[in-house]
Motif scaffolding. Structure first.
Motif, PDB file in Angstrom:
ATOM      1  N   ASP A 308       0.830  -1.207   0.000  1.00 35.62           N
ATOM      2  CA  ASP A 308       0.000   0.000   0.000  1.00 35.62           C
ATOM      3  C   ASP A 308       0.866   1.259   0.000  1.00 35.62           C
ATOM      4  O   ASP A 308       0.357   2.374   0.102  1.00 35.62           O
ATOM      5  N   GLY A 309       2.192   1.066  -0.096  1.00 37.38           N
ATOM      6  CA  GLY A 309       3.087   2.223  -0.196  1.00 37.38           C
ATOM      7  C   GLY A 309       3.535   2.767   1.145  1.00 37.38           C
ATOM      8  O   GLY A 309       4.302   3.728   1.200  1.00 37.38           O
ATOM      9  N   THR A 310       3.097   2.163   2.243  1.00 33.67           N
ATOM     10  CA  THR A 310       3.468   2.658   3.566  1.00 33.67           C
ATOM     11  C   THR A 310       4.799   2.055   4.010  1.00 33.67           C
ATOM     12  O   THR A 310       5.005   0.845   3.880  1.00 33.67           O
ATOM     13  N   VAL A 311       5.671   2.925   4.520  1.00 33.84           N
ATOM     14  CA  VAL A 311       6.926   2.423   5.085  1.00 33.84           C
ATOM     15  C   VAL A 311       6.652   2.062   6.541  1.00 33.84           C
ATOM     16  O   VAL A 311       6.166   2.884   7.311  1.00 33.84           O
ATOM     17  N   ARG A 312       6.955   0.840   6.902  1.00 31.23           N
ATOM     18  CA  ARG A 312       6.620   0.377   8.249  1.00 31.23           C
ATOM     19  C   ARG A 312       7.877  -0.006   9.021  1.00 31.23           C
ATOM     20  O   ARG A 312       8.689  -0.786   8.548  1.00 31.23           O
ATOM     21  N   ALA A 313       7.985   0.566  10.226  1.00 31.42           N
ATOM     22  CA  ALA A 313       9.065   0.188  11.129  1.00 31.42           C
ATOM     23  C   ALA A 313       8.633  -1.095  11.822  1.00 31.42           C
ATOM     24  O   ALA A 313       7.569  -1.146  12.439  1.00 31.42           O
ATOM     25  N   LEU A 314       9.427  -2.128  11.700  1.00 30.40           N
ATOM     26  CA  LEU A 314       8.999  -3.436  12.180  1.00 30.40           C
ATOM     27  C   LEU A 314       9.425  -3.676  13.621  1.00 30.40           C
ATOM     28  O   LEU A 314      10.415  -3.128  14.097  1.00 30.40           O
ATOM     29  N   ALA A 315       8.649  -4.501  14.304  1.00 33.26           N
ATOM     30  CA  ALA A 315       8.975  -4.871  15.680  1.00 33.26           C
ATOM     31  C   ALA A 315       9.493  -6.302  15.677  1.00 33.26           C
ATOM     32  O   ALA A 315       9.239  -7.071  14.742  1.00 33.26           O
ATOM     33  N   THR A 316      10.184  -6.636  16.740  1.00 34.84           N
ATOM     34  CA  THR A 316      10.903  -7.915  16.719  1.00 34.84           C
ATOM     35  C   THR A 316       9.986  -9.134  16.784  1.00 34.84           C
ATOM     36  O   THR A 316      10.462 -10.240  16.620  1.00 34.84           O
ATOM     37  N   ARG A 366      -0.586  -3.616  15.577  1.00 37.72           N
ATOM     38  CA  ARG A 366       0.551  -2.711  15.698  1.00 37.72           C
ATOM     39  C   ARG A 366       0.639  -1.794  14.474  1.00 37.72           C
ATOM     40  O   ARG A 366       0.884  -0.603  14.600  1.00 37.72           O
ATOM     41  N   HIS A 367       0.420  -2.376  13.292  1.00 35.71           N
ATOM     42  CA  HIS A 367       0.576  -1.582  12.073  1.00 35.71           C
ATOM     43  C   HIS A 367      -0.760  -1.059  11.550  1.00 35.71           C
ATOM     44  O   HIS A 367      -0.819  -0.502  10.455  1.00 35.71           O
ATOM     45  N   LYS A 368      -1.808  -1.254  12.364  1.00 29.61           N
ATOM     46  CA  LYS A 368      -3.141  -0.774  11.997  1.00 29.61           C
ATOM     47  C   LYS A 368      -3.529  -1.203  10.582  1.00 29.61           C
ATOM     48  O   LYS A 368      -3.946  -0.393   9.745  1.00 29.61           O
ATOM     49  N   ILE A 369      -3.327  -2.500  10.329  1.00 29.97           N
ATOM     50  CA  ILE A 369      -3.696  -3.035   9.026  1.00 29.97           C
ATOM     51  C   ILE A 369      -4.902  -3.943   9.220  1.00 29.97           C
ATOM     52  O   ILE A 369      -4.862  -4.878  10.013  1.00 29.97           O
ATOM     53  N   GLY A 374      -5.804 -10.728   6.767  1.00 30.01           N
ATOM     54  CA  GLY A 374      -5.473 -10.591   8.175  1.00 30.01           C
ATOM     55  C   GLY A 374      -6.614 -11.036   9.068  1.00 30.01           C
ATOM     56  O   GLY A 374      -6.418 -11.693  10.089  1.00 30.01           O
ATOM     57  N   LYS A 375      -7.838 -10.666   8.685  1.00 27.98           N
ATOM     58  CA  LYS A 375      -9.013 -11.022   9.477  1.00 27.98           C
ATOM     59  C   LYS A 375      -9.097 -12.540   9.662  1.00 27.98           C
ATOM     60  O   LYS A 375      -9.384 -13.041  10.743  1.00 27.98           O
ATOM     61  N   ARG A 376      -8.802 -13.270   8.580  1.00 23.13           N
ATOM     62  CA  ARG A 376      -8.881 -14.728   8.674  1.00 23.13           C
ATOM     63  C   ARG A 376      -7.688 -15.288   9.439  1.00 23.13           C
ATOM     64  O   ARG A 376      -7.850 -16.150  10.316  1.00 23.13           O
TER      65      ARG A 376
END
Ligand SMILES: [Zn+2]
Lengths: 833, 367
Positions: A308-316, A366-369, A374-376
């Motif tokens: 979706d073009g969003t840069v996401r900072a990832l968590a461990t 966390r990433h508000k996706i 994802g729902k499934r």
């Protein structure tokens, strides 16, 4: 979940006479709740046919638009067999394209009647339709801002177009609860439909029950480092795909009916299989992958640009898919941009993987996706169908997108198996109170897919892999109950032990409310939120304790982001609102808790395996803010009305005090007043009210500036008291008085005092001086004026004396009166007039 | 006054003469009857019974008569005075009654004049509804439990089988307080009161928990960030869904009237298992044909959604220290505002929270 009925029927042999309404009703009774039944073609009547564009002449118009003057072959649908002349404003089509034509006499959604009409210098005999004009999602058949272009070969000119577009379909939309993720698929809905009609097992056609090629080492290499996060990863590759191939009409139609956008044939196929099986599929552009695909947890500082073009900072603890180039996707949640399928993709790596539900939930949150995949994945998908779903995708891509299956089937990991649940044979009967014997319980558990083995007094039950929600014996009870039917639960009243009735506090609060309403006050309920501006308008000083608020992390309104420490803002706002609506005389009250932080620190999070100790419960409470119950009264305008009896009486500061005294009175309490200075009250007209030396709150006239800032009439009056304090002091058992029937002796005294001396002090002095013979004392007149001189006032008190054992003599009464006056003189400088 | 001479034998006329006494009596009686108000009667009384009246004079002369004549004269005068006094008393009563009757007529007022010197007060209908529901359950022997609105996360979620990663936590749009690591929320339901009850007392437990709850819903005709909920909790030996159904049927009938019963549909709540949504017979059409098909209240269903319920999940019992091998329980939850709106035909939730005095005043002090 939107399930087209024709698609449900593809997977279960329902009797032909089953209506959609009945199906929806029965599935609701099984726990798949009906949200709505959609009949998209309901509002389309009359001729709607397939047309082939024979010619399209662009004609620029004066208004800047260009229209197309088209000749469209509609077969014999127009009765003549001649091409139909139609003006069309869209441009996403060309000669030879198959389009959808609505002919004169038809009616489209919104009661839009189609007739031949003159426009742009032509007679346009009908319309070439867009999806939106037909009441379908705008983007369901290609471009959202154009007309529907059907794939070549989708139909013949003149053929009815309803079926092609699903306008003859019925769609049941279900609201699926989190525990029934299996029903987020046609597979699951069809399975429960079979259950709903008590059909034999052979009536259900499981789309995941298919021959799949065996796993081998020839496929794309996959390395899973985290087997808990990703227990199964299946990869298949299809090459030679025609990226421009149209999505087959049946697929586009079903996706549209299910509420999904048609994107490209490859993406549509993955979505179609997800809807069919419940298993989310991800497709990678295989030519953009470098090296083996891997699964691991993200490392500190890693980033990913999702598709979706969003840069996401990832968590461990985010699960990521990687290749030699780095991270290429948030596993199970959203793919990355670098390996996304595009308009030029011809080779697709199909990922059909099982992901840990909790991990999916955390990453999604966390990433508000939020996504269909994802729902499934976060609710739990059948882990055993990864291979079948991948194979189905391969089948559809090779059938409809011109692809070829590459050799190799990569399968990493193994579907986890749920442990058996031991359940007492009679548990279902005991917990539900239904008439369900032990054999029936076992039968029903098998019907929902469980393996059931008999034990001594217990059943050993292995839930089916598509039901990860079944983990406890009581979960199985619900399955039995829903198959038996919730409508058969008997209605039996339990028999509690003798109760203790309302608590004293509950009784007293009712008493307070009734007393205030009886005295002409109207109760309101306001939201307990406030903001700094509210406190500023009350004129609270910077260090006022009411400015120490508990703030909300996610307030609805930025103006009121905190919990109220005083009910005044809400009540005064209500006063203003009522005035705005035409009221003139108001007396309103509210009782509600306020939130007073006391720096308690974090509330502990205990485990749930056993009850926290009393100390631990106390620690929870200690960390919460103090939440005393407050009472606020506000009045403006007339307290007593004017009328034929004479003039009314405007509410003044003393009415606010009187309201609190009314409350105190029904609690058996006598309040003491003393002058106080406290915002938002007028500094000279504010009473602090006390029980003995315990303050309960304040009452009086509001500060003129506060009235102005809040848009209230001048001299609006208000009180705010801590009702908990009042209730705590309420007289529990009133001791019956002993009444004397000896005559009363009345004495009036008028005392001249400095006008700075509070009347309550003079009364108190008199009372103490008068001694035991004093029955009652009441201030009945206050006089200021020339006769007493400036800076003085005259207070007139009525004293009543009585003895319990004799008639008082004049001497006795006079002596008591003189003693009273003497104390008032000594303590307050009072001079008898 | 002299009587007429009836013969030519002249007779000495004295006040004690029979004729004179009779005349005096008659004159007095005529005068009494003629008096038409209490004032003139007073004059008559003085004239005919006063010291100088004929009968008083006659009375005084009796003593001077010879003994044999004294008896006759005494009786004659005594009877006359008695008759006059009796007539006076009777006339007094009559005239007093007439006087009072006249005064009452004159004092009549227009009783249709308004008597609303102090405007009518009223309690908030939601307060009244909460109390009414409380009374229904107290009548069955239950108790009303309460707890704080600003609540510990553990009590609002964890203790109710809503673990940190439970998908249902996102279903409840929770107001969190700052700082986040203090784990304090505005309660999203009154269920933490149920947990508190189980934490602080032993079964059998029969309580209802009415109160304010919060969700981050934007404010409109059917949603509000604050609303009111009533939850019920029973924990006892041998409790089943049948007891839940019996309780809710009784509750519904008491609140909405005879014939309004409930229906269960399978549902999902973390704190109950099995769980159900509970519907009410539509109290407008009562599910009867043909009214039901055109009913706007239930949209032709014959049922309207009322709340959620179920058997208390043993995990909740365990977290709250109740032995789930010995005890079972049930719980239910309904919107008080919603129930109020059903019962009283209210259409806009905002009327409940805007504090327009016309609204509360309409309900007085009892529902
Ligand atoms: Zn109805």
């Amino acid at each position: 979940m939107k399930a087209p009925v024709s698609w449900i029927r593809e997977h279960v042999d329902l009797p032909a006479d089953v209506t959609t309404d009945d199906l929806a009703r029965r599935l609701t009774a099984l726990g798949l709740k009906l949200e709505a039944i959609e009949r998209p073609g309901e509002q389309v009547t009359g001729p709607l046919v397939v047309g082939r564009v024979l010619s399209a002449e662009p004609e620029p118009q004066k208004n800047g638009k260009t229209i197309n003057w088209c000749a469209v072959d509609v077969g014999d649908a127009n009765g003549t067999g001649e091409p139909q002349g139609i003006v069309c404003g869209a441009h996403n089509f060309g000669v030879d394209d198959l389009v959808v034509v609505v002919l004169p006499g038809a009616v489209l959604p919104g009661d839009f009647a189609i007739a031949a009409r003159k426009t742009y210098g032509h007679v346009s005999a009908g319309m070439i339709c867009s999806a939106a004009e037909l009441g379908l999602p705008a983007d369901s058949y290609g471009s959202a801002d154009g007309i529907v272009v059907l794939p070549a070969g989708a139909g013949e000119p003149g053929q009815d177009a309803r079926g092609l577009l699903g306008l003859d379909e019925e769609v049941i939309e279900f609201e699926i609860n989190p525990d029934r993720a299996y029903a987020l698929s046609l597979r699951g809905v069809a399975r429960d439909a079979a259950l709903a009609y008590d059909l034999p097992a052979s009536a259900f056609h499981d789309p995941c029950l298919r021959e799949v090629p065996p796993a081998d080492d020839a496929g794309h290499p996959v390395r899973v480092e985290d087997e808990v996060g990703c227990p199964v990863f299946v990869a298949r590759t299809v090459s030679g795909i025609d990226p421009a191939a149209p999505t087959p009409t049946f697929m586009a139609r079903r996706l549209a009916l299910a509420g999904m956008r048609s994107v490209s044939v490859a993406v549509d196929v993955t979505n179609y299989v997800m809807l069919e099986t419940g298993r989310p599929i991800h497709g990678y552009d295989a030519d953009r992958l470098t090296g083996a695909v891997g699964v691991r947890r993200a490392r500190d500082g890693e980033r990913l640009t999702t598709l979706d073009g969003t840069v996401r900072a990832l968590a461990t603890d985010d699960l990521v898919v990687v290749d030699d180039s780095g991270i290429i996707g948030l596993g199970g949640v959203m793919g990355g941009q670098t390996t996304e399928m595009s308009a030029t993709t011809t080779r697709v790596l199909v990922e059909s993987a099982h992901w840990d539900a909790t991990s999916m939930f955390r990453t999604g949150r966390r990433h508000k996706i939020t996504s269909e995949a994802g729902k499934r994945n976060e609710r739990g998908v059948d882990p055993t169908i990864c291979e079948a779903a991948a194979d189905r995708v391969v089948e559809l891509l090779t059938t409809y997108a011109g692809g070829t299956t590459e050799p190799g089937v990569t399968v990493v990991g193994k579907a986890p198996q749920a442990p058996p649940i031991t359940i007492a044979r009679d548990l279902a009967a005991r917990v539900t109170g239904m008439d369900v014997d032990e054999t029936t319980a076992a039968t029903h558990l098998r019907a929902v897919g469980c393996e059931v083995a008999d034990g001594a007094g217990v059943l050993s039950v292995v839930p089916p892999p598509w039901r990860p929600d079944l983990s406890d014996p009581y979960d199985l009870v619900e399955e039995v109950a829903r198959v038996v039917g919730y409508d058969t639960v008997p209605s039996v009243l339990p028999t509690p032990p003798a109760g203790r009735g309302l608590t004293r506090g509950q009784q007293l609060r009712r008493r307070v409310g009734r007393a205030l309403a009886g005295a002409g006050h109207v109760e309101v309920i306001t939201f307990p939120f406030l903001g700094e501006a509210d406190l500023d308008k009350l004129g609270l000083p910077a260090d006022d304790e009411r400015r120490a608020v508990l703030r909300l992390a996610n307030p609805l309104s930025a103006e009121r982001p905190a919990m109220a420490t005083t009910l005044l803002p809400g009540v005064l706002e209500t006063v203003a609102r009522n005035l705005g609506r035409g009221a003139t005389d108001l007396a309103i009250f509210e009782t509600g808790t306020v939130t007073l932080p006391r720096g308690g620190g974090p509330t502990p999070i205990h485990g749930v395996a056993h009850r926290p100790t009393p100390d631990e419960v106390a620690a929870l409470d200690a960390a919460l803010p103090d939440q005393p119950l407050h009472l606020v009264v506000a009045m403006t305008g007339r307290r007593e009305r004017e009328g034929w009896w004479g003039p009314g009486r405007v509410a003044d500061w003393s009415d606010a005090v009187a309201s609190v005294r009314t409350v105190a009175g029904v609690l058996g309490l006598e309040l003491v007043a003393r002058a106080a200075q406290r915002a938002p009250w007028h500094p000279g007209r504010c009473a602090e009210l006390l029980i003995g030396s315990t303050s309960v709150g304040h009452a009086g006239e509001l500060h003129p500036r506060v009235c102005r800032d809040l848009g209230l009439p001048a001299r609006t009056v208000a009180a705010e008291v801590d009702l908990d304090v009042l209730l705590a002091h309420a007289v529990d058992v009133v001791v019956a008085p002993v009444l004397s029937d000896f005559p009363v002796a009345k004495e009036d005294v008028a005392l001249l005092v400095d006008d700075t001396v509070p009347a309550a002090d003079v009364a108190d002095a008199l009372r103490r001086g008068a001694g035991d013979l004093l029955e009652s004392l009441r201030l009945f007149d206050v006089y200021t004026g020339e006769q007493v001189g400036a800076g003085k006032r005259s207070l007139a008190f009525a004293l009543r004396f009585r003895a319990g054992d004799r008639t008082l003599t004049e001497q006795e009464t006079g002596a008591a009166r003189d003693a009273a006056v003497a104390v008032a003189a000594a303590e307050c400088g009072a001079v008898q007039r | 006054m002299s009587g007429p001479n009836t013969d030519y034998d002249p007779v000495e006329v004295t006040p004690l003469g029979a004729e004179q006494v009779d005349e005096a009596r008659e004159a007095a009686l005529v005068a009494i009857a003629a008096a038409d108000d209490l004032d003139s009667l007073k004059v008559v009384r003085t004239a005919h019974t006063g010291d100088r009246s004929p009968l008083a004079l006659a009375n005084r002369e009796i003593g001077a008569l010879p003994p044999q004549a004294r008896k006759d004269a005494g009786r004659r005068v005594g009877q006359a005075r008695g008759a006059v006094n009796q007539a006076l008393a009777a006339r007094t009563t009559e005239l007093e009654a007439a006087h009072e009757a006249r005064a009452l007529v004159e004092e009549a007022v227009d009783v249709t004049l308004p008597a609303d010197r102090v405007a009518r007060g009223g309690r908030h209908p939601i307060t009244l509804m909460s109390e009414h529901i409380g009374d229904l359950f107290v009548a069955m022997g239950w108790e009303v439990a309460e707890g704080p609105v600003v609540e510990a996360e553990w009590l609002n979620f964890d203790a109710l089988n809503l673990g940190p990663d439970h998908p249902a936590r996102t279903m409840q749009d929770t107001f969190w307080t700052e700082p986040a690591d203090h784990h304090v929320v505005l309660r999203t339901h009154t269920s933490p009161v149920q947990a508190r009850t189980m934490l602080t007392r032993e079964p059998p437990i029969y309580v209802i928990c009415p109160g304010r709850v919060f969700r981050t819903d934007e404010y409109d005709a059917t949603h509000s960030p604050m609303f009111h909920q009533v939850e019920g909790l029973v924990v006892d030996r041998g409790i089943s869904m049948a007891h839940l159904k019996g309780t809710l049927d009784h509750f519904a009938t008491q609140l909405f009237g005879e014939g309004i019963t409930t229906r269960f549909r399978p549902s999902y709540f973390p704190f109950t298992e099995p769980s159900a949504e509970v519907d009410l017979v539509c109290f407008v059409c009562r599910g009867d044909e043909p009214a039901v098909s055109s009913c706007r209240t239930c949209k032709g269903e014959g049922w309207i959604e009322w709340g959620g319920c179920g058997v208390v999940n043993p995990r909740v019992l365990t977290a709250c220290g109740v032995d789930s091998e010995v005890f079972t329980g049930f719980a239910f939850g309904m919107g008080i505002d919603r129930s109020f709106m059903f019962r009283h035909g209210a259409e806009d939730l905002r009327d409940i929270f805007e504090g327009d005095v016309r609204y509360s005043a309409a309900f007085g002090t009892e529902l």
